[in-house]
Design a protein around this motif. Structure first.
Motif, PDB file in Angstrom:
ATOM      1  N   PRO A 118       0.795  -1.229   0.000  1.00  0.00           N
ATOM      2  CA  PRO A 118       0.000   0.000   0.000  1.00  0.00           C
ATOM      3  C   PRO A 118       0.827   1.278   0.000  1.00  0.00           C
ATOM      4  O   PRO A 118       0.492   2.236  -0.704  1.00  0.00           O
ATOM      5  CB  PRO A 118      -0.831  -0.137   1.281  1.00  0.00           C
ATOM      6  N   LEU A 119       1.907   1.326   0.784  1.00  0.00           N
ATOM      7  CA  LEU A 119       2.712   2.544   0.834  1.00  0.00           C
ATOM      8  C   LEU A 119       3.391   2.829  -0.510  1.00  0.00           C
ATOM      9  O   LEU A 119       3.590   3.985  -0.883  1.00  0.00           O
ATOM     10  CB  LEU A 119       3.756   2.450   1.948  1.00  0.00           C
ATOM     11  N   GLU A 120       3.724   1.783  -1.248  1.00  0.00           N
ATOM     12  CA  GLU A 120       4.275   1.976  -2.592  1.00  0.00           C
ATOM     13  C   GLU A 120       3.210   2.551  -3.524  1.00  0.00           C
ATOM     14  O   GLU A 120       3.501   3.384  -4.391  1.00  0.00           O
ATOM     15  CB  GLU A 120       4.800   0.652  -3.148  1.00  0.00           C
ATOM     16  N   ALA A 121       1.971   2.106  -3.349  1.00  0.00           N
ATOM     17  CA  ALA A 121       0.865   2.649  -4.151  1.00  0.00           C
ATOM     18  C   ALA A 121       0.674   4.131  -3.851  1.00  0.00           C
ATOM     19  O   ALA A 121       0.442   4.938  -4.763  1.00  0.00           O
ATOM     20  CB  ALA A 121      -0.422   1.876  -3.863  1.00  0.00           C
ATOM     21  N   ILE A 122       0.787   4.502  -2.575  1.00  0.00           N
ATOM     22  CA  ILE A 122       0.628   5.911  -2.195  1.00  0.00           C
ATOM     23  C   ILE A 122       1.768   6.751  -2.759  1.00  0.00           C
ATOM     24  O   ILE A 122       1.556   7.878  -3.225  1.00  0.00           O
ATOM     25  CB  ILE A 122       0.548   6.025  -0.658  1.00  0.00           C
ATOM     26  N   GLU A 123       2.987   6.211  -2.764  1.00  0.00           N
ATOM     27  CA  GLU A 123       4.125   6.917  -3.362  1.00  0.00           C
ATOM     28  C   GLU A 123       3.914   7.112  -4.863  1.00  0.00           C
ATOM     29  O   GLU A 123       4.261   8.158  -5.421  1.00  0.00           O
ATOM     30  CB  GLU A 123       5.409   6.136  -3.109  1.00  0.00           C
ATOM     31  N   LEU A 124       3.327   6.112  -5.510  1.00  0.00           N
ATOM     32  CA  LEU A 124       3.047   6.227  -6.943  1.00  0.00           C
ATOM     33  C   LEU A 124       2.010   7.312  -7.208  1.00  0.00           C
ATOM     34  O   LEU A 124       2.138   8.089  -8.162  1.00  0.00           O
ATOM     35  CB  LEU A 124       2.551   4.878  -7.486  1.00  0.00           C
ATOM     36  N   ILE A 125       0.987   7.393  -6.367  1.00  0.00           N
ATOM     37  CA  ILE A 125      -0.016   8.461  -6.499  1.00  0.00           C
ATOM     38  C   ILE A 125       0.658   9.827  -6.397  1.00  0.00           C
ATOM     39  O   ILE A 125       0.400  10.724  -7.205  1.00  0.00           O
ATOM     40  CB  ILE A 125      -1.107   8.320  -5.413  1.00  0.00           C
ATOM     41  N   ALA A 126       1.535   9.990  -5.417  1.00  0.00           N
ATOM     42  CA  ALA A 126       2.210  11.268  -5.213  1.00  0.00           C
ATOM     43  C   ALA A 126       3.043  11.659  -6.426  1.00  0.00           C
ATOM     44  O   ALA A 126       3.002  12.810  -6.884  1.00  0.00           O
ATOM     45  CB  ALA A 126       3.085  11.203  -3.963  1.00  0.00           C
ATOM     46  N   SER A 127       3.788  10.711  -6.970  1.00  0.00           N
ATOM     47  CA  SER A 127       4.642  11.033  -8.125  1.00  0.00           C
ATOM     48  C   SER A 127       3.810  11.342  -9.362  1.00  0.00           C
ATOM     49  O   SER A 127       4.140  12.259 -10.135  1.00  0.00           O
ATOM     50  CB  SER A 127       5.606   9.873  -8.409  1.00  0.00           C
ATOM     51  N   GLN A 128       2.711  10.621  -9.560  1.00  0.00           N
ATOM     52  CA  GLN A 128       1.828  10.879 -10.708  1.00  0.00           C
ATOM     53  C   GLN A 128       1.186  12.262 -10.583  1.00  0.00           C
ATOM     54  O   GLN A 128       1.073  13.001 -11.562  1.00  0.00           O
ATOM     55  CB  GLN A 128       0.743   9.804 -10.787  1.00  0.00           C
ATOM     56  N   PHE A 129       0.765  12.609  -9.368  1.00  0.00           N
ATOM     57  CA  PHE A 129       0.157  13.920  -9.158  1.00  0.00           C
ATOM     58  C   PHE A 129       1.158  15.043  -9.392  1.00  0.00           C
ATOM     59  O   PHE A 129       0.860  16.031 -10.069  1.00  0.00           O
ATOM     60  CB  PHE A 129      -0.412  14.021  -7.750  1.00  0.00           C
ATOM     61  N   ARG A 130       2.367  14.920  -8.822  1.00  0.00           N
ATOM     62  CA  ARG A 130       3.356  15.985  -8.968  1.00  0.00           C
ATOM     63  C   ARG A 130       3.713  16.215 -10.431  1.00  0.00           C
ATOM     64  O   ARG A 130       3.902  17.362 -10.858  1.00  0.00           O
ATOM     65  CB  ARG A 130       4.604  15.636  -8.154  1.00  0.00           C
ATOM     66  N   ALA A 131       3.801  15.144 -11.201  1.00  0.00           N
ATOM     67  CA  ALA A 131       4.124  15.286 -12.628  1.00  0.00           C
ATOM     68  C   ALA A 131       3.043  16.062 -13.362  1.00  0.00           C
ATOM     69  O   ALA A 131       3.341  16.943 -14.176  1.00  0.00           O
ATOM     70  CB  ALA A 131       4.308  13.903 -13.253  1.00  0.00           C
ATOM     71  N   ARG A 132       1.787  15.784 -13.055  1.00  0.00           N
ATOM     72  CA  ARG A 132       0.692  16.488 -13.732  1.00  0.00           C
ATOM     73  C   ARG A 132       0.582  17.935 -13.251  1.00  0.00           C
ATOM     74  O   ARG A 132       0.299  18.828 -14.048  1.00  0.00           O
ATOM     75  CB  ARG A 132      -0.616  15.733 -13.499  1.00  0.00           C
TER      76      ARG A 132
END
Length: 401
Positions: A118-132
């Motif tokens: 789950p924490l890896e999924a949350i890190e992925l959300i953060a990186s996807q959001f920052r890029a956009r």
């Protein structure tokens, strides 16, 4: 003496009027001030004041002028789609990402494999959001909405019981807030798909204060209930678990996931198992139930008698379950979000065969049964527009970072 809770403050009235205008523009796309007054019941002077404020806040923009038949032409108005929000739909094997506008348009989407932790999924959300946010502009992003399977505490942003044993008591909002400074909301995928259907599905037959039942069918069955334009959550945020409703007395000692419960008899898994028994074909080793359901539906449409029989059996139980809920909640509209919709002409009839008729069954009179307009994308649309929901409900201001 009036109770304090009954007194409507001026700001509340203004907010409600602003919300009414915004909802009308969401529904009709483009309206003049005169049309807004007619649809809302507000005076033209009140509408003009509201629109002036919404234009100033960059929530509404002018959209050209109507052809004049004499006199000054009316200015068309629409929601300002420069406002954006970021949405995530966390599935068991796949995560969907999307950016939505205020009017509910998905301007870009992508998918990634769901990380095991789950924490890896949350890190992925953060990186996807920052890029956009970097690409589209920090000032345009209003918030993040996250759709999750299972039991979700929307107040705390905690996934209490997710799609597998790793997703238990995961503080999604708190963990994501460590690295992303923007409003974050988390909710259940079925409820978000239900409100997306209500807000953006162009529903006909739904009264202004009516009831929508949204039935999502996958490995299980979940229902989202929208009453008077608002999702019904229940006191513990667990409303809608009708998949556990027992509709057949099949022996078994379980009191949860009983053999005769609805989702055991009318889910994707049930259809695959039924067809496998009728056809003698084994379940596919890979591809999952959705791929198999699509094959069965295609064969049913082509006239394969075993596929038709399997779909009829599932439609029988699906219709019984829906009828039970209709008896209890008396909805205007029932929307099905299911892979089985690939065979909608057959499925619709099999479900309706279980609905009673006659002068005494008012619950089913004029009941509209229809497939979802979003073809399985309702959860991501609901997530991506979740940061805008409070604005449309109360007329309150957005909180861009």
């Amino acid at each position: 003496m009036l109770q304090k809770s009954k007194i409507l403050r001026l700001e509340t009235v203004r907010g409600a009027n602003s919300a009414a205008v915004l909802q009308l523009l969401r529904r009709f796309d483009s309206l003049s001030r005169v049309e807004l007054a007619r649809h809302s019941g507000l005076s033209e002077a009140t509408v003009s004041r509201i629109v002036a404020g919404l234009l100033k806040e960059k929530l509404v923009r002018k959209d050209g002028e109507e052809n004049s038949t004499g006199g000054r032409p009316a200015t068309r108005l629409r929601l300002d789609d420069r406002r954006l929000a970021f949405g995530v739909d966390i599935g068991q094997s796949e995560m969907k990402f999307a950016v939505a506008t205020l009017s509910g348009k998905l301007v870009e989407t992508s998918t990634e494999r769901t990380p095991a932790a789950p924490l890896e999924a949350i890190e992925l959300i953060a990186s996807q959001f920052r890029a956009r946010r970097k690409r589209l502009g920090r000032s345009r992003m209003e918030g993040i909405g996250i759709s999750v399977r299972g039991l979700v505490n929307r107040q705390t942003g905690v996934v209490e019981m997710g799609h597998n044993a790793d997703w238990i008591e995961i503080p999604v909002r708190a963990e994501l807030s460590r690295t992303v400074r923007i409003p974050i909301q988390v909710d259940n995928n079925v409820r978000l798909a239900a409100i997306a259907e209500h807000d953006y599905g162009n529903l006909t037959g739904l009264r202004e204060n009516g009831c929508l039942l949204f039935v999502m069918i996958d490995e299980g069955i979940g229902i989202g209930v929208v009453l008077d334009g608002k999702l019904y959550y229940g006191p513990r945020d667990a409303a809608g678990e009708f998949g556990q409703m027992v509709i057949a007395d099949i022996p078994g000692g379980e009191k949860h996931d009983r053999p005769g419960c609805w989702e055991k008899l009318a889910s994707n898994t049930a259809l695959c198992e039924s067809y496998s028994k009728l056809s003698g074909e084994g379940r596919p080793a890979n591809g999952g139930t959705r791929a198999q359901v699509r094959r069965i539906c295609r064969r049913a449409i082509e006239g394969d008698p075993k596929a038709v029989a399997a779909l009829r059996g599932i439609g029988h139980y699906l219709g019984i379950g829906i009828a039970n809920v209709v008896w209890g909640l008396n909805p205007d509209v029932v929307v099905l979000d299911a892979t089985m919709n690939d065979a909608w002409p057959l499925l619709e009839q099999f479900v309706k065969d279980e609905f009673p008729s006659g002068p005494g069954v008012t619950n089913f009179r004029n009941l509209l049964l229809r497939p979802s307009r979003f073809g399985g994308e309702g959860s991501i649309l609901g997530a991506a527009t979740l940061p805008f929901r409070e604005l449309f409900n109360t007329g309150g201001q957005l909180n861009a970072s």
